[in-house]
Scaffold this motif. Structure first.
Motif, PDB file in Angstrom:
ATOM      1  N   ALA A 105      -7.558  30.039  30.200  1.00 24.22           N
ATOM      2  CA  ALA A 105      -9.004  30.170  30.383  1.00 24.22           C
ATOM      3  C   ALA A 105      -9.391  31.546  30.481  1.00 24.22           C
ATOM      4  N   VAL A 106     -10.858  31.687  30.646  1.00 26.82           N
ATOM      5  CA  VAL A 106     -11.931  32.506  31.237  1.00 26.82           C
ATOM      6  C   VAL A 106     -13.055  31.606  32.175  1.00 26.82           C
ATOM      7  N   THR A 107     -13.729  32.690  32.739  1.00 28.65           N
ATOM      8  CA  THR A 107     -14.545  32.532  33.421  1.00 28.65           C
ATOM      9  C   THR A 107     -15.187  33.223  33.862  1.00 28.65           C
ATOM     10  N   GLY A 108     -15.985  33.473  34.566  1.00 30.30           N
ATOM     11  CA  GLY A 108     -16.949  34.892  35.568  1.00 30.30           C
ATOM     12  C   GLY A 108     -17.610  33.675  36.011  1.00 30.30           C
ATOM     13  N   PRO A 109     -18.561  34.711  37.181  1.00 30.96           N
ATOM     14  CA  PRO A 109     -19.255  34.753  38.133  1.00 30.96           C
ATOM     15  C   PRO A 109     -20.521  34.588  37.949  1.00 30.96           C
ATOM     16  N   GLY A 110     -21.311  33.885  38.657  1.00 30.10           N
ATOM     17  CA  GLY A 110     -23.269  33.350  38.285  1.00 30.10           C
ATOM     18  C   GLY A 110     -24.660  34.955  39.584  1.00 30.10           C
ATOM     19  N   ARG A 111     -24.903  34.351  39.115  1.00 32.24           N
ATOM     20  CA  ARG A 111     -26.049  35.315  39.625  1.00 32.24           C
ATOM     21  C   ARG A 111     -27.477  34.323  39.866  1.00 32.24           C
ATOM     22  N   PRO A 112     -27.771  34.453  41.206  1.00 33.96           N
ATOM     23  CA  PRO A 112     -28.932  33.626  40.784  1.00 33.96           C
ATOM     24  C   PRO A 112     -30.344  34.474  39.919  1.00 33.96           C
ATOM     25  N   ALA A 140      -3.312  32.681  43.252  1.00 30.78           N
ATOM     26  CA  ALA A 140      -2.204  33.636  42.523  1.00 30.78           C
ATOM     27  C   ALA A 140      -2.531  34.100  41.380  1.00 30.78           C
ATOM     28  N   ARG A 141      -4.033  33.661  41.534  1.00 25.56           N
ATOM     29  CA  ARG A 141      -4.609  34.340  40.026  1.00 25.56           C
ATOM     30  C   ARG A 141      -5.664  33.837  39.848  1.00 25.56           C
ATOM     31  N   PRO A 142      -6.755  34.313  39.078  1.00 25.64           N
ATOM     32  CA  PRO A 142      -8.407  33.542  39.752  1.00 25.64           C
ATOM     33  C   PRO A 142      -8.573  32.119  39.287  1.00 25.64           C
ATOM     34  N   PRO A 143      -9.814  32.147  40.360  1.00 26.65           N
ATOM     35  CA  PRO A 143      -9.892  30.426  40.608  1.00 26.65           C
ATOM     36  C   PRO A 143     -11.112  30.779  39.055  1.00 26.65           C
ATOM     37  N   LEU A 144     -11.565  29.396  38.589  1.00 27.85           N
ATOM     38  CA  LEU A 144     -12.272  28.998  37.731  1.00 27.85           C
ATOM     39  C   LEU A 144     -13.757  29.378  38.556  1.00 27.85           C
ATOM     40  N   GLN A 179      -4.695  22.770  38.681  1.00 29.01           N
ATOM     41  CA  GLN A 179      -3.562  22.317  37.978  1.00 29.01           C
ATOM     42  C   GLN A 179      -3.086  23.401  37.126  1.00 29.01           C
ATOM     43  N   LEU A 180      -3.363  24.510  36.840  1.00 27.78           N
ATOM     44  CA  LEU A 180      -2.701  25.375  36.213  1.00 27.78           C
ATOM     45  C   LEU A 180      -1.951  26.241  36.573  1.00 27.78           C
ATOM     46  N   ASP A 181      -1.137  26.053  35.994  1.00 25.08           N
ATOM     47  CA  ASP A 181       0.702  26.990  36.191  1.00 25.08           C
ATOM     48  C   ASP A 181       0.039  28.399  36.633  1.00 25.08           C
ATOM     49  N   PRO A 182       0.376  29.035  38.068  1.00 28.07           N
ATOM     50  CA  PRO A 182       0.082  29.883  38.605  1.00 28.07           C
ATOM     51  C   PRO A 182       0.845  31.361  37.893  1.00 28.07           C
ATOM     52  N   ALA A 183       1.624  31.085  36.339  1.00 27.03           N
ATOM     53  CA  ALA A 183       2.000  31.524  35.472  1.00 27.03           C
ATOM     54  C   ALA A 183       1.335  31.763  34.582  1.00 27.03           C
ATOM     55  N   TRP A 184       0.417  30.718  34.549  1.00 21.11           N
ATOM     56  CA  TRP A 184      -0.481  30.615  33.013  1.00 21.11           C
ATOM     57  C   TRP A 184      -1.687  32.275  33.408  1.00 21.11           C
ATOM     58  N   ARG A 185      -2.002  32.840  32.191  1.00 24.70           N
ATOM     59  CA  ARG A 185      -3.020  34.005  32.420  1.00 24.70           C
ATOM     60  C   ARG A 185      -4.625  32.793  31.886  1.00 24.70           C
ATOM     61  N   VAL A 186      -5.144  33.863  33.419  1.00 18.97           N
ATOM     62  CA  VAL A 186      -6.657  33.102  33.703  1.00 18.97           C
ATOM     63  C   VAL A 186      -7.644  34.740  33.092  1.00 18.97           C
ATOM     64  N   LEU A 187      -8.201  34.991  33.169  1.00 22.82           N
ATOM     65  CA  LEU A 187      -8.971  36.028  33.185  1.00 22.82           C
ATOM     66  C   LEU A 187     -10.358  35.716  33.632  1.00 22.82           C
ATOM     67  N   ALA A 188     -10.723  36.425  34.983  1.00 25.22           N
ATOM     68  CA  ALA A 188     -12.534  36.742  35.154  1.00 25.22           C
ATOM     69  C   ALA A 188     -12.933  37.679  34.887  1.00 25.22           C
ATOM     70  N   ASP A 189     -14.086  37.777  33.895  1.00 22.96           N
ATOM     71  CA  ASP A 189     -14.730  39.332  33.393  1.00 22.96           C
ATOM     72  C   ASP A 189     -16.362  39.045  33.819  1.00 22.96           C
ATOM     73  N   ARG A 190     -16.558  40.125  34.103  1.00 24.61           N
ATOM     74  CA  ARG A 190     -17.959  40.191  34.388  1.00 24.61           C
ATOM     75  C   ARG A 190     -18.443  40.159  33.714  1.00 24.61           C
ATOM     76  N   ALA A 191     -18.509  39.902  31.897  1.00 21.06           N
ATOM     77  CA  ALA A 191     -19.201  39.649  30.555  1.00 21.06           C
ATOM     78  C   ALA A 191     -19.621  38.457  30.798  1.00 21.06           C
ATOM     79  N   LEU A 192     -18.642  37.392  31.326  1.00 21.63           N
ATOM     80  CA  LEU A 192     -19.033  36.760  31.902  1.00 21.63           C
ATOM     81  C   LEU A 192     -20.032  36.305  32.868  1.00 21.63           C
ATOM     82  N   THR A 193     -20.842  36.738  33.036  1.00 21.89           N
ATOM     83  CA  THR A 193     -21.855  36.595  33.857  1.00 21.89           C
ATOM     84  C   THR A 193     -22.794  35.417  33.727  1.00 21.89           C
TER      85      THR A 193
END
Length: 251
Positions: A105-112, A140-144, A179-193
């Motif tokens: 999974a991948v995710t990014g922040p929000g900006r108002p 133990a890894r980035p949240p969604l 619910q995602l296993d802590p060992a699974w890779r989740v990327l948080a990237d500012r490009a997904l703002t």
């Protein structure tokens, strides 16, 4: 690739979100709008845009979001809020990051995008940065972040039976993150703002409600939400991977 948007009485924001999806450099194959009991013309806005419209009469964003994930047919499911405004490159960037098969999974922040200078300045310091830093420490890894996330369908199918979809008090993106296993890779990237509404800062009660729901989500997840257990699980898996890699290199 599917996009899921839960909505309740948010027609104007939904119209803006759907227009932003039409302007993507990589247009989604499917847009699923889940109407969670709207009394305005949210359903009509979705239908006019050609979205797949689902009706979820059971109130609660966790229920509506899960219904959307279950309905979506894409190999990748993007989760946006009705007030999300993804920039034109958002979907293409998310899919590029998911080309790595180890990323679930991948995710990014929000900006108002509808706030004054003071809120825009305070937003990252008082909301986004604490959310990602504190939740990463706990998970133990980035949240969604529910306003801007993309998840593999196989990942959703692996955890869908564990989400608390019938609990209207859970913070749905925090719950899914747990619910995602802590060992699974989740990327948080500012490009997904993505652009979002400043409603979380609209009032003190609104901010307190979000904090209360986050605490409730940790409580209902019990042992799955325990940071020590999550970090221990991650370190065990990474240690096994390191030993396996070292063994193959030595052959």
């Amino acid at each position: 690739m599917s996009v899921v948007i839960p909505v309740r009485d948010d027609a104007d924001h939904l119209r803006r979100c759907l227009a932003a999806l039409e302007a993507q450099t990589r247009v989604p194959d499917e847009v699923v709008v889940v109407d969670n009991g709207s009394s305005d013309d949210s359903a009509a806005v979705a239908a006019a845009a050609g979205a797949v419209l689902c009706s979820e009469p059971e109130r609660g964003i966790a229920r509506a979001s899960a219904r959307g994930f279950d309905t979506a047919r894409g190999d990748v499911v993007v989760r946006l809020d009705a007030d999300s405004v993804p920039p034109p490159h958002w979907i293409a960037t998310a899919l590029a990051l998911l080309e790595d098969p180890t990323v679930v999974a991948v995710t990014g922040p929000g900006r108002p995008i509808d706030a004054g200078p003071l809120v825009r300045a305070a937003w990252p310091v008082l909301y986004m940065q604490p959310y990602f830093v504190l939740m990463r420490s706990a998970l133990a890894r980035p949240p969604l972040f529910g306003s801007a996330a993309a998840v593999r369908r196989t990942t959703w199918l692996a955890v869908r039976h564990r989400v608390h979809r019938h609990d209207p008090e859970v913070h749905d993106d925090v719950d899914l993150s747990m619910q995602l296993d802590p060992a699974w890779r989740v990327l948080a990237d500012r490009a997904l703002t993505v652009g979002v509404s400043s409603r979380p800062f609209s009032s003190l009660p609104s901010a307190l409600l979000r904090a209360r729901r986050a605490g409730h989500t940790f409580r209902v997840n019990g042992r799955r939400a325990t940071p020590v257990r999550r970090w221990a699980r991650r370190f065990r898996v990474e240690l096994r991977r390191h030993h396996a890699h070292a063994w193959w290199r030595s052959r």
